[in-house]
Enzyme design. Structure first.
Site, mmCIF file in Angstrom:
data_model
loop_
_atom_site.group_PDB
_atom_site.id
_atom_site.type_symbol
_atom_site.label_atom_id
_atom_site.label_comp_id
_atom_site.label_asym_id
_atom_site.label_seq_id
_atom_site.Cartn_x
_atom_site.Cartn_y
_atom_site.Cartn_z
ATOM 1 N N CYS A 38 -9.904 -2.576 -10.354
ATOM 2 C CA CYS A 38 -9.308 -1.411 -9.690
ATOM 3 C C CYS A 38 -7.970 -1.750 -9.058
ATOM 4 C CB CYS A 38 -10.265 -0.825 -8.662
ATOM 5 S SG CYS A 38 -10.645 -1.962 -7.326
ATOM 6 N N ARG A 57 -10.375 4.747 -1.341
ATOM 7 C CA ARG A 57 -9.928 3.906 -0.214
ATOM 8 C C ARG A 57 -10.219 4.656 1.093
ATOM 9 N NH1 ARG A 57 -5.515 2.453 -4.046
ATOM 10 N NH2 ARG A 57 -5.387 0.185 -4.119
ATOM 11 N N GLU A 108 -11.558 -10.181 -4.728
ATOM 12 C CA GLU A 108 -10.128 -10.254 -4.404
ATOM 13 C C GLU A 108 -9.774 -11.526 -3.624
ATOM 14 O OE1 GLU A 108 -9.124 -6.516 -2.494
ATOM 15 O OE2 GLU A 108 -10.889 -6.567 -1.227
ATOM 16 N N HIS A 157 0.820 -1.210 0.000
ATOM 17 C CA HIS A 157 0.000 0.000 0.000
ATOM 18 C C HIS A 157 0.856 1.263 0.000
ATOM 19 C CE1 HIS A 157 -3.374 -2.714 0.932
ATOM 20 N NE2 HIS A 157 -3.992 -1.834 0.175
ATOM 21 N N ARG A 169 -15.350 2.843 -1.249
ATOM 22 C CA ARG A 169 -15.164 1.502 -0.684
ATOM 23 C C ARG A 169 -15.281 1.614 0.818
ATOM 24 N NH1 ARG A 169 -9.665 -1.781 -1.504
ATOM 25 N NH2 ARG A 169 -8.824 -0.227 -0.075
ATOM 26 N N ARG A 214 2.007 -9.555 -0.947
ATOM 27 C CA ARG A 214 2.159 -8.417 -1.858
ATOM 28 C C ARG A 214 3.167 -7.378 -1.376
ATOM 29 N NH1 ARG A 214 -3.679 -5.405 -1.315
ATOM 30 N NH2 ARG A 214 -2.605 -3.550 -1.997
ATOM 31 N N ASN A 244 -4.652 -6.722 -6.691
ATOM 32 C CA ASN A 244 -3.538 -6.692 -5.727
ATOM 33 C C ASN A 244 -3.691 -7.816 -4.714
ATOM 34 O OD1 ASN A 244 -3.161 -4.344 -7.101
ATOM 35 N ND2 ASN A 244 -3.885 -3.022 -5.468
ATOM 36 N N ASP A 245 -4.904 -7.933 -4.180
ATOM 37 C CA ASP A 245 -5.126 -9.017 -3.225
ATOM 38 C C ASP A 245 -5.429 -10.335 -3.925
ATOM 39 O OD1 ASP A 245 -4.727 -8.078 -0.555
ATOM 40 O OD2 ASP A 245 -6.346 -6.669 -0.942
HETATM 41 C C1 PEP Z 1 -6.806 -4.671 -4.572
HETATM 42 O O1 PEP Z 1 -6.668 -5.497 -3.659
HETATM 43 O O2 PEP Z 1 -6.543 -4.899 -5.771
HETATM 44 C C2 PEP Z 1 -7.263 -3.307 -4.260
HETATM 45 C C3 PEP Z 1 -7.521 -2.450 -5.209
HETATM 46 O O3 PEP Z 1 -7.401 -2.971 -2.948
HETATM 47 P P1 PEP Z 1 -6.176 -2.590 -1.989
HETATM 48 O O4 PEP Z 1 -4.938 -2.434 -2.844
HETATM 49 O O5 PEP Z 1 -6.525 -1.336 -1.293
HETATM 50 O O6 PEP Z 1 -6.084 -3.749 -1.077
HETATM 51 MG MG MG Z 2 -7.500 -5.195 -1.735
#
Ligand code: PEP
Ligand code: MG
Length: 574
Positions: free
Chosen positions: A507, A298, A436, A191, A334, A470, A459-460
């Site tokens: 996203c 976020r 995710e 993040h 979100r 990650r 990402n998740d």
């Molecule tokens: C994701 O997990 O792809 C996402 C957009 O949420 P975050 O990166 O805030 O976990």
């Molecule tokens: Mg996420």
């Protein structure tokens, strides 16, 4: 002589400037006995270190920008109070005077004792105070052992070199107006890295050696595109990088001129481009980017760098300011996704202490459902803001249909409450989910009945599908968005959404990479949300794509042939 250090390019761009090294969290504690004659001096050393830590906190407090949330100041005040607490000094002073221990050891010993006591506490809030004890005593210990403390707010016009930065630290860096940052640890999808991209700060992470090899005051070049850092570069190299920086700048300016061009493929297929934001102030960059709206707000960042939890009214003001500023553009809020690496200072909300796998624990929606006392005001704030413009509510970290049903029931109750109070809200607020968790992607067809839209959080999704943390640079190379397993999950989600007639977007950071734009269109995506700075280049790619060709590309990728995504077929972005 130039020394080159490599890491992972976490945020593109080039910065040339002076390093400011924030010392590593780990402090070596000396352990020795002082002679009886030296006891008064040792006592004085401890007193003076406590005083220096106090002065330093007062300076940090002074340097907090005027527009920072009030609670940033409260956070510092809480540390000042703790420093003044006799409990923190009495025992160490006795250990020095009665047992001849050195000051650093005496303070460290007392800290361990306090940490143990707090660890055993039933009350989660008090247990969470451990973090404050650690931070306050660290500050004093750094003075005792002669290590300069980190002062994030003092980094203006500097390149920050740190062991690791939390997402909350990164927000403070924004307020400190730093040029770039380099860390020993961290990966491209952490993040903090995501925030660096959204702030437009070049960043290189996972260098392993940065804090050891650099000293504050060194001249350095950070190349966030290639993940390299040059220490004391030759003047000719600096010149070359200045030219690259200039070229990059010109290219960005040219792309910005094209921000009002339609986001449409060569064969006329519109692709919706939305922006990911973290704080209400980010709307300015959303406007500059030419995004059609916000695909991911976020909201958990409203909860960071403060000692308390924002109330309904404050949250409502934040959401409504985004909706108002974007003047009719859609805004996807979100619900808070706290937990895992996104920690907050209010220990009441922080469930991860002592948990082995916080990424698999209480985070996102799971945590919200456990805590209706703060999920309710959060949802009420979103519902009330929905009266002001086209908002959507998106739920993170969903694993089961039941979680969505429970959330919808709660929302139904809150809507009735608001109606009784005469407060307006959008009755038809779309409620969607982030896909995710791998099992949700594979069973996406079971979630269409309870979701108004899907947004794929790669990402998740990738972290969980490939079992790759990650944020861990040691396994960063395994974090592969083009893995056939991942692509199949993405495709499965899109197919389920299409069959049920609900919109599917993406996203996660994968959407921001222009190398993969055509592939994502070929897989069937028509909505992509990303950090604002990525939008111009992705739009440029969309305008060069033909849907029929992108479908062939997608089929090749799904068959495991990913060699086609050669970086060279894109224009040089430097
Ligand atoms: C994701 O997990 O792809 C996402 C957009 O949420 P975050 O990166 O805030 O976990
Ligand atoms: Mg996420």
């Amino acid at each position: 002589m130039t020394f080159e250090l490599s890491g992972i390019g976490a945020s593109p761009g080039i910065a040339i400037g002076t390093a400011m090294v924030l010392e590593s969290a780990k402090i070596e504690i000396p352990d020795y006995l002082v002679s009886t004659g030296d006891i008064p001096a040792e006592v004085e050393r401890l007193r003076s270190a406590l005083g220096l830590a106090r002065d330093e906190l007062l300076r940090v407090r002074e340097a907090i920008p005027k527009d920072a949330p009030q609670d940033t100041r409260l956070f510092i005040d809480a540390h000042l109070l703790m420093l003044d607490d006799p409990a923190l000094r009495e025992r160490p002073l006795r250990l020095i005077s009665e047992e001849c221990r050195n000051a650093a050891w005496a303070l460290h010993h007392e800290r361990e004792r306090l940490l143990e006591i707090f660890e055993r506490m039933e009350d989660a809030y008090l247990r969470g105070k451990r973090e404050d004890i650690l931070q306050v005593t660290d500050r004093v210990l750094r003075h005792l052992v002669g290590v300069q403390p980190p002062v994030l707010s003092g980094g203006a016009e500097r390149i920050i070199i740190a062991n690791e930065l939390s997402p909350a630290d990164t927000v403070l860096l924004k307020q400190g107006r730093v040029l770039a940052w380099v860390t020993d640890f961290g990966a491209a999808i952490s993040h903090s890295a995501i925030l660096a991209r959204s702030l437009g700060l070049p960043a290189v992470v996972g260098t392993h050696l940065a804090t050891r090899l650099m000293r504050s005051g060194d001249t350095i070049v950070v190349d966030g595109d290639h993940g390299t850092v040059l220490i004391d570069p030759d003047p000719t190299l600096v010149e070359e990088y200045r030219e690259l920086q200039e070229r990059r700048h010109r290219r960005m300016e040219l792309l910005e001129l094209e921000k009002d061009l339609a986001s449409v493929t060569l064969d006329g297929e519109p692709i919706r481009l939305l922006a990911n934001i973290e704080l209400p102030d980010d709307v300015e960059s959303v406007r500059r980017s030419g995004a059609e709206g916000v695909g991911l707000f976020r909201s958990e960042f409203l909860f960071m760098n403060r000692t308390d939890t924002p109330g309904e009214e404050e949250q409502y003001l934040a959401f409504s300011s985004v909706l108002r500023s974007l003047d009719g553009a859609p805004v996807t809020i979100r619900s808070i996704d706290i937990g895992s690496d996104k920690t907050v200072t209010d220990s009441n909300l922080q469930p991860s202490h002592g948990i082995l796998n916080p990424a698999l624990g209480l985070r996102g929606l799971r945590l919200c459902l456990r805590r209706p006392d703060w999920f309710r005001p959060h949802l009420r704030a979103i519902l009330r803001a929905s009266a002001l413009g086209p908002a959507r509510l998106m739920l993170p970290m969903v694993s089961t249909v039941t979680e969505i049903v429970q959330t919808r029931q709660l929302i139904g109750q809150l809507q009735r409450e608001l109606k009784a109070e005469g407060r307006p809200f959008a009755e038809d607020l779309p409620i969607g989910i982030m896909v995710e968790v791998p099992a949700v992607a594979m069973a996406a067809h079971c979630f269409t009945g309870v979701s108004d839209f899907f947004s794929i959080g790669t990402n998740d999704l990738i972290q969980y599908a490939l079992a790759v943390d990650r944020g861990d640079d040691d396994v960063n190379v395994l974090f592969d968005p083009l893995h056939v397993g991942v692509l199949s999950m993405i495709q499965h989600t899109i197919t389920a959404g299409e069959a049920a007639g609900i919109p599917v977007g993406m996203c996660g950071e994968m959407a921001a990479n222009p190398h993969w734009t055509s592939l994502l269109i070929g897989l069937g995506l028509r909505e992509l949300s990303m950090f604002p700075g990525a939008i111009p280049e992705v739009k440029e790619q969309i305008r060069r794509t033909r849907v029929a060709e992108s479908r062939v590309l997608a089929l090749q990728a799904l068959a495991g042939n990913t060699g086609v995504f050669d970086a060279n077929d894109l224009p040089d972005s430097s």
